[in-house]
Write a protein that holds these residues in place. Structure first.
Motif, PDB file in Angstrom:
ATOM      1  N   ARG A   1       0.826  -1.206   0.000  1.00  0.00           N
ATOM      2  CA  ARG A   1       0.000   0.000   0.000  1.00  0.00           C
ATOM      3  C   ARG A   1       0.861   1.256   0.000  1.00  0.00           C
ATOM      4  NH1 ARG A   1      -3.242  -2.995   3.673  1.00  0.00           N
ATOM      5  NH2 ARG A   1      -2.156  -2.012   5.439  1.00  0.00           N
ATOM      6  N   GLN A   2       1.992   1.207   0.708  1.00  0.00           N
ATOM      7  CA  GLN A   2       2.836   2.389   0.828  1.00  0.00           C
ATOM      8  C   GLN A   2       3.721   2.624  -0.390  1.00  0.00           C
ATOM      9  OE1 GLN A   2       5.101   2.479   4.444  1.00  0.00           O
ATOM     10  NE2 GLN A   2       6.125   4.409   3.969  1.00  0.00           N
ATOM     11  N   TYR A   3       4.176   1.544  -1.030  1.00  0.00           N
ATOM     12  CA  TYR A   3       5.204   1.703  -2.062  1.00  0.00           C
ATOM     13  C   TYR A   3       4.787   1.288  -3.471  1.00  0.00           C
ATOM     14  CZ  TYR A   3       8.256   2.344   1.957  1.00  0.00           C
ATOM     15  OH  TYR A   3       8.836   2.816   3.116  1.00  0.00           O
ATOM     16  N   SER A   4       3.563   0.886  -3.678  1.00  0.00           N
ATOM     17  CA  SER A   4       3.159   0.491  -5.027  1.00  0.00           C
ATOM     18  C   SER A   4       3.280   1.676  -5.988  1.00  0.00           C
ATOM     19  CB  SER A   4       1.706   0.011  -5.033  1.00  0.00           C
ATOM     20  OG  SER A   4       1.271  -0.185  -6.359  1.00  0.00           O
ATOM     21  N   PRO A   5       4.010   1.518  -7.106  1.00  0.00           N
ATOM     22  CA  PRO A   5       4.202   2.625  -8.039  1.00  0.00           C
ATOM     23  C   PRO A   5       2.908   3.009  -8.763  1.00  0.00           C
ATOM     24  CG  PRO A   5       5.143   0.608  -8.917  1.00  0.00           C
ATOM     25  CD  PRO A   5       4.746   0.318  -7.515  1.00  0.00           C
TER      26      PRO A   5
END
Length: 351
Positions: free
Chosen positions: A341-345
């Motif tokens: 959730r935090q790092y998905s491009p």
């Protein structure tokens, strides 16, 4: 408001992790000479002492062989010499450890109803036997190595590599009455393990001179490091403050000593003391499992989850091979989902 002084140390059971002096035996002139397990152990230990092996490691060798000797005494009373050891006998020993051995048997308040040791524990004992049998064969005391065709156990479980959950840690810290010296000291131990990921055997050997208060670092000298390599690792400011507070209390209670972690008698603490106390805390907190090494795994996992990189982590943990560092990091579904959730491009392209 004045601060209530912490209570003086509660007496803990005194213990020393020492290897007692043992009689050495003369080497056999050839492999026709029958050597008892005790004699063979002394030959091995004498050689390893000459190579500079640490007393802690030697102590572990004695303990591992003692468990094997007890197995032989119960199930193979006629086996008295190492020349009688066979691969089949050792495989029976493995099956006994896996299916019959009761964990912590004979240890007060730690016996458990289940049978069978953890795969990692069994493999540690097998590695000891493997090392010794190889030595005895190479030195000519055995014509064949009974461990040559015996393999370590395989396991799909990662239980031994998991850390604590946040909920478990809150429960553990919640049962500590830090008005008592012993509980305060144990809290500092737990926080330092979480903050640095150092090994418990390294932690108990820390001296006040190993701390650099200005630089906020802790140096683990080569003589106490597992891999005999000196390293300097960062320490959080609040943890450093607690370490200095503990040292101040040590000076007020005990005779002067350089060691930072002491028993309630003022002696240097040993790992087994903390392991036993951690077991009691876990039982009181209703935490299913708690070992000192789980703090190290928790540090490794959370270090990466909080944005640290694996190469820096490898240096802090003192791993020679980065594959070992990778094994330390066991994340559950919630960890994976939170990171995604935090790092998905893809998220930055959604409106």
């Amino acid at each position: 408001m004045t601060e209530t002084p912490r209570k003086s140390p509660i007496r803990e059971r005194k213990g020393k992790n020492r290897v007692s002096a043992r009689k050495t035996v003369s080497p056999a002139v050839n492999n026709s000479y029958e050597i008892t397990l005790e004699e063979a152990l002394e030959l091995f230990v004498n050689a390893k002492k000459a190579e500079g092996m640490r007393l802690r490691t030697i102590h572990d060798y004695y303990q591992h062989i003692e468990w094997f000797r007890r197995f032989l005494s119960e199930f193979y009373p006629d086996v008295n010499f190492i020349q009688q050891l066979t691969a089949d006998l050792i495989r029976n020993y493995i099956n006994y450890l896996k299916d019959e051995r009761n964990p912590f048997a004979g240890i007060d308040k730690r016996e458990r109803p289940r049978k069978g040791l953890a795969v990692s524990t069994i493999n540690i004992r097998l590695r000891t036997l493997c090392t010794m049998c190889r030595f005895w064969a190479e030195e000519g005391y055995l014509t064949t190595n009974p461990m040559e065709k015996v393999k370590l156990l395989k396991s799909d479980s990662v239980d031994d590599l998991t850390g604590f959950t946040e909920k478990e840690l809150k429960k553990l810290f919640g049962v500590l009455d830090t008005r008592q010296y012993s509980c305060f000291r144990d809290k500092v131990i737990m926080l330092l393990l979480l903050d640095t990921g150092i090994r418990i055997n390294e932690l108990v050997n820390i001296e006040i001179q190993h701390l650099d208060v200005k630089q906020l670092t802790l140096t683990i000298p080569a003589e106490i490091a597992k891999n005999r390599r000196s390293r300097t690792i960062p320490v959080s400011r609040k943890i450093m403050k607690l370490l200095l507070e503990l040292h101040k209390e040590n000076k007020s209670y005990f005779e002067p000593t350089d060691y930072l972690f002491l028993t309630a008698y003022g002696d240097q603490a040993i790992p087994d003391t903390f392991r036993r106390r951690l077991y009691v805390y876990a039982k009181e907190a209703k935490v299913k499992r708690a070992t000192p090494h789980m703090f190290r795994h928790t540090f490794a996992r959370d270090y990466l989850l909080n944005g640290g990189d694996i190469f820096t982590l490898q240096l802090i943990l003192d791993h020679a091979d980065i594959t070992t560092t990778r094994r330390y990091i066991q994340m559950n579904k919630d960890h994976v989902q939170a990171q995604h959730r935090q790092y998905s491009p893809a998220s930055k392209y959604l409106k």
